[in-house]
Scaffold this motif. Structure first.
Motif, mmCIF file in Angstrom:
data_model
loop_
_atom_site.group_PDB
_atom_site.id
_atom_site.type_symbol
_atom_site.label_atom_id
_atom_site.label_comp_id
_atom_site.label_asym_id
_atom_site.label_seq_id
_atom_site.Cartn_x
_atom_site.Cartn_y
_atom_site.Cartn_z
ATOM 1 N N ILE A 1 0.840 -1.203 0.000
ATOM 2 C CA ILE A 1 0.000 0.000 0.000
ATOM 3 C C ILE A 1 0.875 1.253 0.000
ATOM 4 C CG2 ILE A 1 -1.610 1.341 1.430
ATOM 5 C CD1 ILE A 1 -2.791 -1.393 2.287
ATOM 6 N N ALA A 2 1.959 1.226 0.786
ATOM 7 C CA ALA A 2 2.880 2.371 0.817
ATOM 8 C C ALA A 2 3.469 2.639 -0.556
ATOM 9 C CB ALA A 2 3.998 2.099 1.824
ATOM 10 N N ARG A 3 3.785 1.578 -1.278
ATOM 11 C CA ARG A 3 4.365 1.720 -2.620
ATOM 12 C C ARG A 3 3.353 2.291 -3.611
ATOM 13 N NH1 ARG A 3 4.841 -1.585 -7.177
ATOM 14 N NH2 ARG A 3 6.754 -1.282 -8.364
ATOM 15 N N LYS A 4 2.091 1.916 -3.450
ATOM 16 C CA LYS A 4 1.052 2.371 -4.373
ATOM 17 C C LYS A 4 0.567 3.793 -4.066
ATOM 18 C CE LYS A 4 0.316 -1.236 -7.075
ATOM 19 N NZ LYS A 4 0.410 -1.151 -8.555
ATOM 20 N N CYS A 5 0.734 4.215 -2.818
ATOM 21 C CA CYS A 5 0.221 5.525 -2.405
ATOM 22 C C CYS A 5 1.037 6.652 -3.039
ATOM 23 C CB CYS A 5 0.250 5.640 -0.879
ATOM 24 S SG CYS A 5 -0.515 7.138 -0.249
ATOM 25 N N LYS A 6 0.370 7.586 -3.693
ATOM 26 C CA LYS A 6 1.045 8.716 -4.354
ATOM 27 C C LYS A 6 1.314 9.868 -3.396
ATOM 28 C CE LYS A 6 0.684 6.463 -8.202
ATOM 29 N NZ LYS A 6 1.888 5.779 -8.738
ATOM 30 N N ASP A 7 0.636 9.865 -2.250
ATOM 31 C CA ASP A 7 0.816 10.916 -1.246
ATOM 32 C C ASP A 7 1.976 10.536 -0.337
ATOM 33 O OD1 ASP A 7 0.371 13.002 0.591
ATOM 34 O OD2 ASP A 7 -0.890 11.690 1.801
ATOM 35 N N SER A 8 2.983 11.386 -0.202
ATOM 36 C CA SER A 8 4.178 11.045 0.572
ATOM 37 C C SER A 8 3.849 10.833 2.049
ATOM 38 C CB SER A 8 5.247 12.138 0.414
ATOM 39 O OG SER A 8 4.743 13.398 0.808
ATOM 40 N N PHE A 9 2.911 11.596 2.609
ATOM 41 C CA PHE A 9 2.522 11.401 4.001
ATOM 42 C C PHE A 9 1.897 10.025 4.191
ATOM 43 C CE2 PHE A 9 -0.969 11.838 7.216
ATOM 44 C CZ PHE A 9 -0.154 11.804 8.336
ATOM 45 N N GLY A 10 0.960 9.660 3.328
ATOM 46 C CA GLY A 10 0.315 8.356 3.418
ATOM 47 C C GLY A 10 1.310 7.219 3.230
ATOM 48 N N SER A 11 2.245 7.396 2.307
ATOM 49 C CA SER A 11 3.241 6.361 2.040
ATOM 50 C C SER A 11 4.151 6.151 3.251
ATOM 51 C CB SER A 11 4.071 6.753 0.816
ATOM 52 O OG SER A 11 5.024 5.753 0.523
ATOM 53 N N LEU A 12 4.663 7.245 3.828
ATOM 54 C CA LEU A 12 5.534 7.125 5.001
ATOM 55 C C LEU A 12 4.774 6.602 6.213
ATOM 56 C CD1 LEU A 12 7.640 10.412 4.684
ATOM 57 C CD2 LEU A 12 8.423 8.071 4.289
ATOM 58 N N LEU A 13 3.510 6.983 6.339
ATOM 59 C CA LEU A 13 2.682 6.500 7.441
ATOM 60 C C LEU A 13 2.474 4.987 7.330
ATOM 61 C CD1 LEU A 13 1.029 7.284 9.927
ATOM 62 C CD2 LEU A 13 -0.893 7.833 8.408
ATOM 63 N N ALA A 14 2.206 4.504 6.121
ATOM 64 C CA ALA A 14 2.028 3.063 5.902
ATOM 65 C C ALA A 14 3.321 2.303 6.170
ATOM 66 C CB ALA A 14 1.550 2.811 4.472
ATOM 67 N N ILE A 15 4.445 2.867 5.755
ATOM 68 C CA ILE A 15 5.744 2.231 6.014
ATOM 69 C C ILE A 15 6.007 2.156 7.519
ATOM 70 C CG2 ILE A 15 8.250 2.576 5.819
ATOM 71 C CD1 ILE A 15 7.720 3.703 3.005
ATOM 72 N N GLY A 16 5.721 3.247 8.236
ATOM 73 C CA GLY A 16 5.940 3.259 9.677
ATOM 74 C C GLY A 16 5.093 2.237 10.407
ATOM 75 N N ILE A 17 3.816 2.128 10.046
ATOM 76 C CA ILE A 17 2.919 1.164 10.685
ATOM 77 C C ILE A 17 3.360 -0.265 10.375
ATOM 78 C CG2 ILE A 17 0.563 0.250 10.652
ATOM 79 C CD1 ILE A 17 -0.396 3.157 10.281
ATOM 80 N N SER A 18 3.711 -0.523 9.128
ATOM 81 C CA SER A 18 4.161 -1.866 8.731
ATOM 82 C C SER A 18 5.442 -2.243 9.469
ATOM 83 C CB SER A 18 4.394 -1.922 7.218
ATOM 84 O OG SER A 18 3.223 -1.580 6.514
ATOM 85 N N SER A 19 6.366 -1.297 9.565
ATOM 86 C CA SER A 19 7.626 -1.584 10.253
ATOM 87 C C SER A 19 7.399 -1.800 11.746
ATOM 88 C CB SER A 19 8.623 -0.440 10.029
ATOM 89 O OG SER A 19 8.200 0.753 10.659
ATOM 90 N N MET A 20 6.419 -1.111 12.324
ATOM 91 C CA MET A 20 6.112 -1.304 13.739
ATOM 92 C C MET A 20 5.713 -2.750 14.014
ATOM 93 S SD MET A 20 3.298 0.678 16.136
ATOM 94 C CE MET A 20 1.895 0.227 15.094
ATOM 95 N N VAL A 21 4.843 -3.293 13.172
ATOM 96 C CA VAL A 21 4.412 -4.690 13.334
ATOM 97 C C VAL A 21 5.584 -5.641 13.104
ATOM 98 C CG1 VAL A 21 2.876 -6.492 12.464
ATOM 99 C CG2 VAL A 21 2.041 -4.143 12.654
#
Length: 398
Positions: free
Chosen positions: A295-315
């Motif tokens: 989802i982070a890779r597909k997201c064009k919004d940098s905030f959404g992409s970094l937020l998805a990466i952060g949540i995924s990395s947390m898990v």
């Protein structure tokens, strides 16, 4: 309404819920004896976790419906709120396992450090998404958010909760790296981090932490002290074999393996459900992480992409540290297994995070649907123009 529902990511809806529900079963199995010994009903820990699971489901739905871009507007309130909680727990908190990390509210306990994980992910994603135009400039683009990060880490270390601080540090590194920071700046940050650790190391070294390191890497030299817990974990994992002893049939939970319903729940899973049960749980956790990164890779919004990466990395980071501890790869740090271990604050934050990730996925899917619709409309318009042009050409030749 149906179109809106289809935009959500069903993998990220059902997988966390299945893991959390499975966690309730295993928490009951692993804690029933401990609860009775402590003078409670056998369902004591199950009931508490079920309450948090219910609250987590509500948080999941609300966060899935709440547009993730609005968090940027609320960032000051979120980050100030977390700092107040972290400072407050040092003054008014309850000490558990030698750490002042908890607020006790009636029958429930709240751990502010868990909320700090998600708040810091939001903060770093928000700040670095706004600094993309000058992310290559260390003093202007990279350094300012690190001051806030170090402050939050410092408040958590003071509790002291080294395990959570380590997780937050690794999550922050992942988000910062993903923001597009230059390699030389990354190396500089790593050097700075190592310097801070080296300076703080003498004050952090205690007999308990030395026992944890000895217990992790030389458990049989201290079988009655630092290595006891890991040896019991080895026994549980070894006895389980391929298919396990059967649900509820663990021997290690009968007072041998402490914290079997929290940090070492995977050892109980291995004993009761065997290697196959462990593989299924790890696969579901990996599915969440990989889906989040997709989802982070597909997201064009940098905030959404970094937020998805952060949540995924947390898990992913939290799961890795927990599994590393029960297998002797890493020292025991008291980090729960995501979604499965007993711990209300952790479960609540994880469920809310999955809701946020679903909202990002919905935005990505809606954007993809819109582009597909525009593409089809453009193709249809072109075909009509060609068709009309052909007619005009035929009429003209007549």
């Amino acid at each position: 309404m149906l179109k809106k529902i289809k935009d959500y990511d069903f993998t990220l809806i059902f997988t966390p819920i299945v893991l959390a529900a499975f966690g309730l079963v295993m928490i009951y199995s692993a804690s029933m004896v401990v609860a009775v010994v402590e003078g409670h009903d056998s369902t004591h820990y199950l009931v508490r976790q079920s309450i948090w699971f219910s609250i987590g489901l509500v948080a999941f739905v609300l966060c899935a419906l709440f547009p993730y871009r609005y968090y940027q507007k609320l960032m000051k309130i979120i980050i100030i709120g977390v700092i107040v909680l972290l400072a407050g727990v040092l003054i008014f908190g309850t000490t558990v396992n030698n750490a002042r990390s908890w607020f006790v509210i009636g029958p429930l306990s709240l751990q502010p450090a868990e909320f700090a994980k998600l708040a810091l992910i939001m903060y770093l994603a928000s700040v670095y998404s706004k600094k993309q135009n000058y992310i290559s400039q260390f003093s202007k683009g990279v350094l300012p958010p690190l001051i806030m990060t170090v402050g939050i880490l410092g408040l958590i270390v003071l509790q002291p909760d080294i395990g959570t601080a380590a997780i937050i540090f690794l999550i922050a590194c992942t988000v910062i790296f993903s923001s597009g920071i230059r390699l030389k700046h990354l190396m500089l940050l790593m050097l700075l981090g190592l310097t801070i650790v080296a300076l703080a190391l003498p004050s952090m070294i205690t007999e308990t932490r030395i026992d944890r390191f000895t217990g992790a890497y030389q458990p049989f030299q201290a079988p009655d002290s630092g290595g006891y817990q890991l040896i019991q974990s080895y026994l549980a994992i070894g006895v389980g074999g391929l298919t396990g002893e059967g649900l509820g049939q663990s021997v290690q939970k009968l007072g041998y393996l402490m914290e079997g319903h929290t940090d070492f729940i995977m050892a109980i899973i291995a004993e009761e459900l065997g290697f196959l049960g462990v593989v299924i749980v790890i696969s579901l956790l990996a599915l969440i992480v990989l889906r989040g990164l997709f989802i982070a890779r597909k997201c064009k919004d940098s905030f959404g992409s970094l937020l998805a990466i952060g949540i995924s990395s947390m898990v992913g980071i939290q799961a890795f540290i927990n599994l590393g501890a029960i297998s002797g790869i890493l020292p025991i740090t008291g980090v729960p297994l995501p979604f499965v271990s007993y711990g209300g604050s952790s479960l609540l934050v994880l469920m809310a995070s999955m809701g946020i990730l679903n909202n990002i996925a919905m935005s990505v899917n809606k954007e993809g649907t819109r582009h597909e619709t525009e593409k089809r409309n453009n193709v249809a318009t072109t075909e009509r123009e060609i068709h009309r042009g052909g007619k005009r050409w035929v009429n003209y030749n007549r």
